[in-house]
Design a protein around this motif. Structure first.
Motif, short mmCIF file in Angstrom:
data_model
loop_
_atom_site.label_atom_id
_atom_site.label_comp_id
_atom_site.label_asym_id
_atom_site.label_seq_id
_atom_site.Cartn_x
_atom_site.Cartn_y
_atom_site.Cartn_z
N SER A 24 0.83 -1.20 0.00
CA SER A 24 0.00 0.00 0.00
C SER A 24 0.87 1.26 0.00
O SER A 24 0.55 2.24 -0.68
N VAL A 25 1.96 1.22 0.75
CA VAL A 25 2.87 2.36 0.79
C VAL A 25 3.56 2.55 -0.56
O VAL A 25 3.71 3.68 -1.05
N ILE A 26 3.96 1.45 -1.19
CA ILE A 26 4.57 1.51 -2.52
C ILE A 26 3.60 2.16 -3.50
O ILE A 26 3.97 3.06 -4.27
N GLU A 27 2.35 1.71 -3.48
CA GLU A 27 1.32 2.25 -4.36
C GLU A 27 1.14 3.74 -4.12
O GLU A 27 1.03 4.54 -5.07
N ALA A 28 1.11 4.14 -2.86
CA ALA A 28 0.89 5.55 -2.52
C ALA A 28 2.05 6.43 -2.98
O ALA A 28 1.85 7.52 -3.52
N LEU A 38 5.45 14.58 -5.96
CA LEU A 38 6.87 14.40 -5.68
C LEU A 38 7.59 14.57 -7.02
O LEU A 38 7.34 13.81 -7.96
N LYS A 39 8.46 15.55 -7.10
CA LYS A 39 9.10 15.91 -8.37
C LYS A 39 10.37 15.08 -8.62
O LYS A 39 11.04 14.64 -7.68
N PRO A 40 10.73 14.89 -9.90
CA PRO A 40 12.00 14.22 -10.20
C PRO A 40 13.16 14.94 -9.52
O PRO A 40 13.27 16.16 -9.57
N GLY A 41 14.01 14.16 -8.88
CA GLY A 41 15.15 14.72 -8.18
C GLY A 41 14.87 15.14 -6.75
O GLY A 41 15.80 15.49 -6.01
N GLN A 42 13.59 15.10 -6.32
CA GLN A 42 13.25 15.55 -4.97
C GLN A 42 13.74 14.58 -3.91
O GLN A 42 13.64 13.36 -4.07
N HIS A 43 14.27 15.12 -2.82
CA HIS A 43 14.75 14.31 -1.71
C HIS A 43 13.56 13.72 -0.97
O HIS A 43 12.60 14.43 -0.64
N LEU A 44 13.60 12.42 -0.72
CA LEU A 44 12.53 11.71 -0.03
C LEU A 44 12.98 11.42 1.40
O LEU A 44 13.87 10.59 1.62
N VAL A 45 12.37 12.09 2.34
CA VAL A 45 12.73 11.93 3.74
C VAL A 45 11.76 10.93 4.37
O VAL A 45 10.54 11.12 4.33
N GLU A 46 12.31 9.85 4.91
CA GLU A 46 11.47 8.77 5.46
C GLU A 46 10.47 9.27 6.48
O GLU A 46 9.28 8.92 6.43
N SER A 47 10.93 10.11 7.41
CA SER A 47 10.04 10.57 8.47
C SER A 47 8.89 11.41 7.92
O SER A 47 7.75 11.32 8.38
N GLU A 48 9.18 12.21 6.89
CA GLU A 48 8.14 13.06 6.29
C GLU A 48 7.12 12.21 5.53
O GLU A 48 5.91 12.45 5.61
N LEU A 49 7.60 11.22 4.80
CA LEU A 49 6.69 10.33 4.08
C LEU A 49 5.84 9.53 5.05
O LEU A 49 4.64 9.32 4.82
N ALA A 50 6.46 9.05 6.13
CA ALA A 50 5.72 8.27 7.13
C ALA A 50 4.60 9.11 7.73
O ALA A 50 3.47 8.63 7.90
N GLU A 51 4.91 10.37 8.04
CA GLU A 51 3.88 11.24 8.62
C GLU A 51 2.77 11.53 7.61
O GLU A 51 1.59 11.52 7.94
N LEU A 53 1.79 9.66 5.10
CA LEU A 53 0.99 8.47 4.80
C LEU A 53 0.37 7.85 6.05
O LEU A 53 -0.41 6.90 5.94
N GLY A 54 0.74 8.35 7.22
CA GLY A 54 0.16 7.84 8.46
C GLY A 54 0.64 6.45 8.83
O GLY A 54 -0.12 5.63 9.34
N VAL A 55 1.93 6.18 8.55
CA VAL A 55 2.51 4.88 8.87
C VAL A 55 3.84 5.10 9.59
O VAL A 55 4.31 6.23 9.73
N SER A 56 4.44 3.99 10.05
CA SER A 56 5.76 4.10 10.67
C SER A 56 6.83 4.19 9.59
O SER A 56 6.55 4.02 8.39
N ARG A 57 8.05 4.43 9.99
CA ARG A 57 9.14 4.57 9.01
C ARG A 57 9.54 3.25 8.38
O ARG A 57 10.07 3.22 7.27
N GLN A 58 9.30 2.11 9.06
CA GLN A 58 9.75 0.83 8.54
C GLN A 58 9.13 0.48 7.18
O GLN A 58 9.87 0.15 6.24
N PRO A 59 7.79 0.53 7.01
CA PRO A 59 7.25 0.22 5.69
C PRO A 59 7.67 1.23 4.63
O PRO A 59 7.78 0.89 3.44
#
Length: 247
Positions: A24-28, A38-51, A53-59
Motif C-alpha cells: 500500500s505504501v509503494i502504491e501511494a 513528488l518531483k523528479p530529483g526531490q529528496h525523499l525523507v522517510e520521516s516526512e513520508l511516514a507522517e 501516509l500515516g505509517v511508521s518509518r519501517q514500511p
C-alpha cells in the motif's frame, strides 16, 4: 493424484489476498510521483513520508528499497533517497514502445469494440474534454489513462493488454508534465480515434493512435530540453573531526 500432477490439467482459482502495508505504501508513493506531487530529483525523507501516509518509518524504508529496484527512486549512500530523474533516452525508449503497443491496440479495437465499447470511449472522452475546459489537469491525465487502457482492453488481445499495463503508469508519469501543453488537441485526437474505431476502420485507427502517441512523445522531449531536471547531488563524504590527543 497429487495436486502437482494436476497442474497441467486445469488452472486453480487464485485466492485474492489483501495488500500488505508495504504494498500500500509503494502504491501511494508511486501515485505521488506519477501525479508530480513528488518531483523528479526531490529528496525523499522517510520521516516526512511516514507522517504524510500515516505509517511508521519501517514500511516506508522497505517501500523505498523496492521502488529503487523498479527505477522509481534512486538511493545514494550518505545522502538518502531521491525521486528518479528519467534520462531522455529511457523516456524516449519507453514512449516508443508505448506507440507500438497502442497502435496495434487501436487497430484491433476497431475490429472488436462494438457499440458498447464505443459508448464507453465517448463517455470517457466527454469527461476528459470537460476536465480540460475546467483546467483540471489531474482529472484529464487520469481520464486519458483510462481511455487508453480501455482501447487496449477492447482490442481483445489479453497479452497485448498485459504488456501495455506494464508501461501505463510510467507513461502517465511522462504525460503529466505536458498534459496542459497538449490541452484540447489531445482530446480532438481521441475523438478522431473513436470515430475510426466506431467505423471499424482499423488502419485509420492505427494511424491516428500512432500520430497521437508520437505527439505526446515529442511534447515530453521538447519540455525536457527546455526545462531540464537537475540530477540529485552526488553523495558527499564528510571527514570526521580528529579527536584531540591528550598532551
Amino acid at each position: 493424484m497429487l495436486l502437482s500432477d494436476q497442474a497441467g490439467q486445469a488452472a486453480a482459482t487464485k485466492i485474492p489476498r489483501p495488500a500488505t502495508l508495504r504494498e500500500s505504501v509503494i502504491e501511494a508513493i508511486q501515485e505521488l510521483i506519477v501525479s508530480s506531487q513528488l518531483k523528479p530529483g526531490q529528496h525523499l525523507v522517510e520521516s516526512e513520508l511516514a507522517e504524510l501516509l500515516g505509517v511508521s518509518r519501517q514500511p516506508v524504508r522497505e517501500a523505498l528499497q523496492q521502488l529503487s529496484g523498479e527505477g522509481w527512486v534512486d538511493l545514494h549512500p550518505g545522502q538518502g533517497a531521491f525521486v528518479h530523474v528519467p534520462t531522455l533516452e529511457e523516456a524516449d525508449q519507453l514512449l516508443a514502445v508505448r506507440t507500438l503497443l497502442e497502435t496495434e491496440s487501436a487497430r484491433l479495437a476497431a475490429e472488436h469494440a462494438g457499440e458498447g465499447g464505443v459508448r464507453q470511449l465517448r463517455s470517457l472522452c466527454a469527461r476528459g474534454i470537460a476536465a480540460v475546459q475546467s483546467d483540471d489537469v489531474d482529472s484529464a491525465v487520469a481520464l486519458n489513462s483510462e481511455l487508453h487502457a480501455l482501447v487496449t482492453a477492447l482490442s481483445g488481445n489479453a497479452v497485448l493488454a498485459e504488456l501495455a499495463s506494464q508501461v501505463a503508469r510510467r507513461v502517465r508519469w511522462y504525460h503529466t508534465p505536458v498534459a496542459r501543453q497538449r490541452g484540447m488537441a489531445s482530446w480532438d485526437e481521441h475523438t478522431a480515434l473513436i470515430d475510426a474505431i466506431e467505423a471499424g476502420d482499423g488502419q485509420r485507427a492505427a494511424r491516428i493512435m500512432r500520430e497521437h502517441t508520437e505527439h505526446t512523445r515529442a511534447s515530453y522531449m521538447e519540455q525536457r530540453e527546455n526545462d531540464p531536471v537537475e540530477p540529485a547531488p552526488k553523495p558527499v563524504r564528510r571527514r570526521r573531526p580528529r579527536t584531540p590527543q591528550a598532551g
